[in-house]
Design a protein around this motif. Structure first.
Motif, PDB file in Angstrom:
ATOM      1  N   ILE A  97       0.926  -2.711  -6.133  1.00 48.75           N
ATOM      2  CA  ILE A  97       0.755  -4.158  -5.947  1.00 48.75           C
ATOM      3  C   ILE A  97       2.109  -4.794  -5.685  1.00 48.75           C
ATOM      4  O   ILE A  97       3.067  -4.562  -6.438  1.00 48.75           O
ATOM      5  CB  ILE A  97       0.128  -4.800  -7.201  1.00 48.75           C
ATOM      6  CG1 ILE A  97      -1.282  -4.246  -7.457  1.00 48.75           C
ATOM      7  CG2 ILE A  97       0.102  -6.321  -7.089  1.00 48.75           C
ATOM      8  CD1 ILE A  97      -1.802  -4.518  -8.857  1.00 48.75           C
ATOM      9  N   ASN A 126      -9.878  -4.535  -8.110  1.00 42.72           N
ATOM     10  CA  ASN A 126     -10.892  -3.926  -7.249  1.00 42.72           C
ATOM     11  C   ASN A 126     -12.029  -4.880  -6.928  1.00 42.72           C
ATOM     12  O   ASN A 126     -12.759  -4.668  -5.950  1.00 42.72           O
ATOM     13  CB  ASN A 126     -11.461  -2.664  -7.924  1.00 42.72           C
ATOM     14  CG  ASN A 126     -10.484  -1.494  -7.878  1.00 42.72           C
ATOM     15  OD1 ASN A 126      -9.720  -1.357  -6.921  1.00 42.72           O
ATOM     16  ND2 ASN A 126     -10.493  -0.667  -8.903  1.00 42.72           N
ATOM     17  N   ASP A 180     -11.846  -6.284  -3.345  1.00 46.74           N
ATOM     18  CA  ASP A 180     -11.756  -5.346  -2.227  1.00 46.74           C
ATOM     19  C   ASP A 180     -12.167  -5.959  -0.894  1.00 46.74           C
ATOM     20  O   ASP A 180     -11.665  -5.564   0.161  1.00 46.74           O
ATOM     21  CB  ASP A 180     -12.660  -4.120  -2.489  1.00 46.74           C
ATOM     22  CG  ASP A 180     -11.977  -3.066  -3.338  1.00 46.74           C
ATOM     23  OD1 ASP A 180     -10.753  -3.143  -3.503  1.00 46.74           O
ATOM     24  OD2 ASP A 180     -12.679  -2.174  -3.841  1.00 46.74           O
ATOM     25  N   LEU A 219      -7.062 -11.230  -7.173  1.00 45.94           N
ATOM     26  CA  LEU A 219      -6.858 -10.635  -5.852  1.00 45.94           C
ATOM     27  C   LEU A 219      -6.243  -9.246  -5.936  1.00 45.94           C
ATOM     28  O   LEU A 219      -6.370  -8.453  -5.006  1.00 45.94           O
ATOM     29  CB  LEU A 219      -5.977 -11.545  -4.998  1.00 45.94           C
ATOM     30  CG  LEU A 219      -6.625 -12.842  -4.511  1.00 45.94           C
ATOM     31  CD1 LEU A 219      -5.596 -13.716  -3.798  1.00 45.94           C
ATOM     32  CD2 LEU A 219      -7.803 -12.542  -3.582  1.00 45.94           C
ATOM     33  N   CYS A 220      -5.590  -8.945  -7.049  1.00 47.56           N
ATOM     34  CA  CYS A 220      -4.991  -7.619  -7.234  1.00 47.56           C
ATOM     35  C   CYS A 220      -6.003  -6.594  -7.721  1.00 47.56           C
ATOM     36  O   CYS A 220      -5.699  -5.396  -7.762  1.00 47.56           O
ATOM     37  CB  CYS A 220      -3.840  -7.704  -8.240  1.00 47.56           C
ATOM     38  SG  CYS A 220      -2.400  -8.605  -7.645  1.00 47.56           S
ATOM     39  N   THR A 234      -5.029  -4.740   1.140  1.00 47.30           N
ATOM     40  CA  THR A 234      -5.384  -6.106   1.504  1.00 47.30           C
ATOM     41  C   THR A 234      -4.158  -7.005   1.446  1.00 47.30           C
ATOM     42  O   THR A 234      -3.206  -6.741   0.714  1.00 47.30           O
ATOM     43  CB  THR A 234      -6.473  -6.672   0.575  1.00 47.30           C
ATOM     44  OG1 THR A 234      -5.967  -6.729  -0.769  1.00 47.30           O
ATOM     45  CG2 THR A 234      -7.733  -5.820   0.620  1.00 47.30           C
ATOM     46  N   SER A 235      -4.208  -8.075   2.230  1.00 52.50           N
ATOM     47  CA  SER A 235      -3.119  -9.049   2.276  1.00 52.50           C
ATOM     48  C   SER A 235      -3.717 -10.445   2.189  1.00 52.50           C
ATOM     49  O   SER A 235      -4.527 -10.829   3.040  1.00 52.50           O
ATOM     50  CB  SER A 235      -2.321  -8.896   3.578  1.00 52.50           C
ATOM     51  OG  SER A 235      -1.367  -9.933   3.730  1.00 52.50           O
ATOM     52  N   ASN A 236      -3.339 -11.202   1.157  1.00 47.37           N
ATOM     53  CA  ASN A 236      -3.894 -12.533   0.937  1.00 47.37           C
ATOM     54  C   ASN A 236      -2.821 -13.498   0.454  1.00 47.37           C
ATOM     55  O   ASN A 236      -1.759 -13.089  -0.028  1.00 47.37           O
ATOM     56  CB  ASN A 236      -5.011 -12.477  -0.116  1.00 47.37           C
ATOM     57  CG  ASN A 236      -6.228 -11.715   0.374  1.00 47.37           C
ATOM     58  OD1 ASN A 236      -6.940 -12.154   1.258  1.00 47.37           O
ATOM     59  ND2 ASN A 236      -6.470 -10.539  -0.214  1.00 47.37           N
ATOM     60  N   TRP A 262      -4.426   2.696  -0.834  1.00 42.71           N
ATOM     61  CA  TRP A 262      -4.861   1.511  -1.598  1.00 42.71           C
ATOM     62  C   TRP A 262      -3.638   0.652  -1.856  1.00 42.71           C
ATOM     63  O   TRP A 262      -2.545   1.167  -2.104  1.00 42.71           O
ATOM     64  CB  TRP A 262      -5.473   1.921  -2.926  1.00 42.71           C
ATOM     65  CG  TRP A 262      -6.193   0.819  -3.677  1.00 42.71           C
ATOM     66  CD1 TRP A 262      -7.522   0.572  -3.647  1.00 42.71           C
ATOM     67  CD2 TRP A 262      -5.614  -0.149  -4.567  1.00 42.71           C
ATOM     68  NE1 TRP A 262      -7.826  -0.509  -4.463  1.00 42.71           N
ATOM     69  CE2 TRP A 262      -6.668  -0.964  -5.039  1.00 42.71           C
ATOM     70  CE3 TRP A 262      -4.320  -0.437  -5.011  1.00 42.71           C
ATOM     71  CZ2 TRP A 262      -6.478  -2.023  -5.925  1.00 42.71           C
ATOM     72  CZ3 TRP A 262      -4.118  -1.494  -5.889  1.00 42.71           C
ATOM     73  CH2 TRP A 262      -5.192  -2.271  -6.334  1.00 42.71           C
ATOM     74  N   ARG A 291      -2.333  -3.778  -2.770  1.00 42.67           N
ATOM     75  CA  ARG A 291      -2.573  -5.222  -2.813  1.00 42.67           C
ATOM     76  C   ARG A 291      -1.276  -5.955  -2.483  1.00 42.67           C
ATOM     77  O   ARG A 291      -0.236  -5.720  -3.110  1.00 42.67           O
ATOM     78  CB  ARG A 291      -3.055  -5.649  -4.205  1.00 42.67           C
ATOM     79  CG  ARG A 291      -4.440  -5.127  -4.581  1.00 42.67           C
ATOM     80  CD  ARG A 291      -5.502  -5.852  -3.747  1.00 42.67           C
ATOM     81  NE  ARG A 291      -6.842  -5.447  -4.131  1.00 42.67           N
ATOM     82  CZ  ARG A 291      -7.539  -4.483  -3.527  1.00 42.67           C
ATOM     83  NH1 ARG A 291      -6.992  -3.797  -2.532  1.00 42.67           N
ATOM     84  NH2 ARG A 291      -8.762  -4.197  -3.934  1.00 42.67           N
ATOM     85  N   VAL A 293      -0.061  -9.863  -2.237  1.00 40.83           N
ATOM     86  CA  VAL A 293      -0.394 -11.262  -2.498  1.00 40.83           C
ATOM     87  C   VAL A 293       0.858 -12.086  -2.275  1.00 40.83           C
ATOM     88  O   VAL A 293       1.910 -11.816  -2.870  1.00 40.83           O
ATOM     89  CB  VAL A 293      -0.925 -11.483  -3.927  1.00 40.83           C
ATOM     90  CG1 VAL A 293      -1.303 -12.950  -4.122  1.00 40.83           C
ATOM     91  CG2 VAL A 293      -2.130 -10.589  -4.203  1.00 40.83           C
ATOM     92  N   SER A 297      -9.559 -10.171   2.363  1.00 38.37           N
ATOM     93  CA  SER A 297      -8.291  -9.891   3.034  1.00 38.37           C
ATOM     94  C   SER A 297      -8.094 -10.907   4.148  1.00 38.37           C
ATOM     95  O   SER A 297      -9.055 -11.335   4.792  1.00 38.37           O
ATOM     96  CB  SER A 297      -8.269  -8.468   3.594  1.00 38.37           C
ATOM     97  OG  SER A 297      -6.945  -8.092   3.957  1.00 38.37           O
TER      98      SER A 297
END
Length: 265
Positions: free
Chosen positions: A86, A245, A248, A242-243, A179-181, A134, A136, A138, A251
């Motif tokens: 993360i 599961n 998932d 958001l970090c 994922t990117s948020n 996998w 995360r 943020v 994004s």
């Protein structure tokens, strides 16, 4: 609710104080091993020691992310203990200069602080996330990137760039498990803000009681549907979700935590 972060390792930039400190402490409380980042060793170690004393698992990575050398040092220290699952990009700077005050150099400096510093850490941490399958990412944005005001145009623009960058990155990371948020905070209360409010209260006629001052300041400066300032822990909660599961399927998103300050769909 268990966010199932045990076994994950999180690097939170700019986490030796303020909003980043709230984020890194909540991730640690949820079971993640955390890396506290800052430019000041003493302040970073204070936060890490508090986490460890509470039963968490924290260590530090020190360096200035506005330079390649500093980012290299932070990434090396962070990865020394193993893979990073993360990355929370939070470190940055603010500036209240107006259009007439902010020079071209001011624009370059804050862009380096607030956007390029994020890119430096993305480039150093994401490659090993791809090997994990996998990850995360943020990024802390802000409402002024969505609805800018006439003041501090260079700062507003960096928030918009963070939002755009995060969405582009989400497209690039398609089907990688990463994922990117963005989490976009509204006005968040902290001791520095409280001090400013108390000093400004006589000018605006907000009274003398702190709670009254805060309520009237919200009505005058940042009207929102909750009628109050946000708390650092409320931003940390959104980041932590958001970090997990449970996020998932999220994004390329901008999650506004602003009490309804931004009035758009």
């Amino acid at each position: 609710m268990d966010l199932k972060l045990k076994g994950k390792t999180a690097l939170v930039t700019g986490s030796s104080s303020g909003l980043g400190e709230a984020i890194v402490k909540m991730l640690a409380a949820e079971g993640a091993a955390v890396i506290v980042h800052g430019r000041n060793q003493e302040r970073a170690e204070r936060v890490a020691n508090e986490i460890n004393a509470s039963g968490g698992n924290a260590r530090t990575a020190i360096g200035d992310l506005t330079t390649d050398e500093g980012a290299d040092a932070v990434a090396a220290a962070a990865l020394q203990g193993g893979a990073i699952d993360i990355l929370v990009n939070n470190a940055g700077a603010t500036s209240h200069k107006s259009w007439g005050e902010a020079s071209a150099d001011d624009w370059l400096d804050i862009y380096n602080n607030n956007v390029v510093s994020y890119v430096r850490m993305i480039r150093r941490i994401v490659p090993q996330m791809k090997l994990l399958g996998w990850g995360r990412l943020v990024h802390i944005g802000g409402g002024l990137g969505i609805q800018p005001i006439k003041e501090q145009p260079h700062y507003n623009a960096t928030l918009a760039a963070r939002h755009n960058m995060s969405a582009s990155l989400a497209r690039q990371l398609k089907e990688t498990g990463i994922t990117s948020n963005v989490v976009s905070p509204g006005a968040i209360i902290n001791p520095m803000v409280e001090e400013w409010l108390v000093n400004a209260a006589p000018k605006f006629g907000w009274g003398t009681d702190l709670e009254e001052i805060k309520y009237k300041a919200v009505q005058d400066l940042i009207p929102n549907d909750t009628g109050r300032f946000g708390k650092p822990e409320e931003i940390a909660g959104a980041v932590s979700y958001l970090c997990s599961n449970y996020a998932d399927y999220i994004s390329g998103a901008v999650i506004r935590v602003d009490g309804g300050t931004i009035r758009c769909l």
